[in-house]
Design an enzyme around this catalytic site. Structure first.
Site, mmCIF file in Angstrom:
data_model
loop_
_atom_site.group_PDB
_atom_site.id
_atom_site.type_symbol
_atom_site.label_atom_id
_atom_site.label_comp_id
_atom_site.label_asym_id
_atom_site.label_seq_id
_atom_site.Cartn_x
_atom_site.Cartn_y
_atom_site.Cartn_z
ATOM 1 N N ALA A 52 -0.888 5.380 5.923
ATOM 2 C CA ALA A 52 -0.939 6.425 6.948
ATOM 3 C C ALA A 52 -2.294 7.119 7.037
ATOM 4 O O ALA A 52 -2.518 7.884 7.982
ATOM 5 C CB ALA A 52 0.140 7.469 6.672
ATOM 6 N N TYR A 53 -3.181 6.890 6.088
ATOM 7 C CA TYR A 53 -4.500 7.540 6.115
ATOM 8 C C TYR A 53 -5.415 6.782 7.071
ATOM 9 O O TYR A 53 -5.671 5.609 6.862
ATOM 10 C CB TYR A 53 -5.132 7.547 4.725
ATOM 11 C CG TYR A 53 -4.386 8.267 3.642
ATOM 12 C CD1 TYR A 53 -3.330 9.126 3.901
ATOM 13 C CD2 TYR A 53 -4.743 8.090 2.306
ATOM 14 C CE1 TYR A 53 -2.656 9.774 2.875
ATOM 15 C CE2 TYR A 53 -4.080 8.742 1.282
ATOM 16 C CZ TYR A 53 -3.036 9.568 1.572
ATOM 17 O OH TYR A 53 -2.359 10.212 0.554
ATOM 18 N N SER A 54 -5.970 7.351 8.160
ATOM 19 C CA SER A 54 -5.805 8.721 8.596
ATOM 20 C C SER A 54 -5.341 8.742 10.051
ATOM 21 O O SER A 54 -6.097 8.987 10.963
ATOM 22 C CB SER A 54 -7.138 9.445 8.462
ATOM 23 O OG SER A 54 -8.171 8.612 9.044
#
Length: 315
Positions: A52-54
């Site tokens: 999920a980054y970023s």
């Protein structure tokens, strides 16, 4: 070169785990490479990221951090020297722990990281809409396939962690050997004494995130200005909290006694916990690593540890 064993795994890691959260937004590719180079040159070998980054940054789709780390390892030829942790479950388009989602996401993470295995793979968040048995079987299959070496759980409530481990023990499935929670000098509720006792009894390692309370524990914002922090709102809230400011004063006193920074002292305090072999902190530029790494080497006295332990009563 400092190395500690991660729970009962075969992973030997540096006490400072480098957070990959800034890579791809707080730090661009060139800056990220510089931070990663400095960390590795200092003996660091443990890097934390997530699929999920970023994704929260306009124009990003998620996986930017993994991609940068993968490109860096390929360019340096050092994959075998690094211990890589990543996560599944928090990406808004790939949310949750549905077995099909886990299988798709691990393959995507492997591609971005440019590797055939992930050393430590986390459930980024619990998912009570999916049967725990199904989740356990899916993660176990990843371990058996060789795509994942060990498993972790992030932000799990104690009862859910306990039930997940019970299922794994009952059916001889690979289980969580590491957990990750928000924990620092002024935020302790997620890893309370009861949870610490459980982790200790089960031989599970705690690897905290937000080790510096979004920069508050560096002491660099005590003038009331949090504009220099990419997480300024969180720092501003703490600057208005008298209990947090009192804890900061104790931290300042202990740091002064050692002639070191508050950053290093906050890291050192976390590492005095027997359930915390390594703690996560991030850097946007190489210069920020110096104080973080110093914390992994700083030895506090028993009186100092007690003073820091007692300086905060969280509501």
């Amino acid at each position: 070169m400092t190395r500690v064993q991660l729970a009962d795994t075969k992973l030997m890691v540096h006490p400072l785990q480098l957070g990959g959260n800034p890579f791809g937004w707080g730090a661009d590719r060139e800056q990220s490479f510089a931070v990663l180079d400095a960390y590795a040159e200092a003996g660091g070998n443990f890097i934390d990221t997530a699929d999920a980054y970023s994704v929260w940054v306009p124009g990003n789709v998620g996986g930017e951090s993994e991609s940068i780390i993968g490109e860096w390892m390929k360019s340096r030829g050092n994959r075998d020297d690094m211990v890589i942790a990543t996560k599944v479950g928090m990406h808004p388009k790939h949310h949750g722990l549905d077995p099909a989602n886990i299988r798709d996401c691990v393959d995507a993470s492997l591609r971005r990281l440019g590797t055939d295995h992930i050393d430590l793979y986390y459930a980024h968040i619990d998912d009570d809409e999916v049967d725990q048995m199904a989740v356990a079987e899916t993660f176990d299959a990843l371990v058996r396939s060789g795509k994942v070496r060990y498993l972790g759980a992030s932000d799990f409530e104690l009862d859910r962690l306990r039930s997940a481990l019970k299922i794994c023990a009952q059916y001889s499935l690979a289980c969580y050997r590491v957990v990750q929670d928000k924990y620092n000098l002024v935020s302790r509720s997620a890893v309370d004494p009861q949870k610490q006792a459980f982790l200790r009894a089960e031989g599970i390692a705690e690897l905290p995130y937000h080790s510096l309370a979004s920069g508050f524990l560096t002491g660099k914002h005590t003038g009331g200005d949090a504009s220099g922090s990419v997480r300024g709102d969180r720092v501003s809230d703490l600057l208005e909290n008298q209990a947090a400011l009192g804890a900061l004063e104790v931290l300042h006193e202990v740091a002064g006694a050692h002639g070191t920074s508050m950053t290093a002292t906050a890291i050192a305090w976390q590492l005095t916990h027997d359930v915390i072999p390594s703690t996560i902190a991030s850097a946007r530029v190489p210069e920020q690593l110096t104080e973080l790494l110093a914390g992994a080497e700083l030895a506090l006295t028993e009186d100092e540890i007690t003073a820091l332990n007692d300086c905060w009563a969280e509501a």
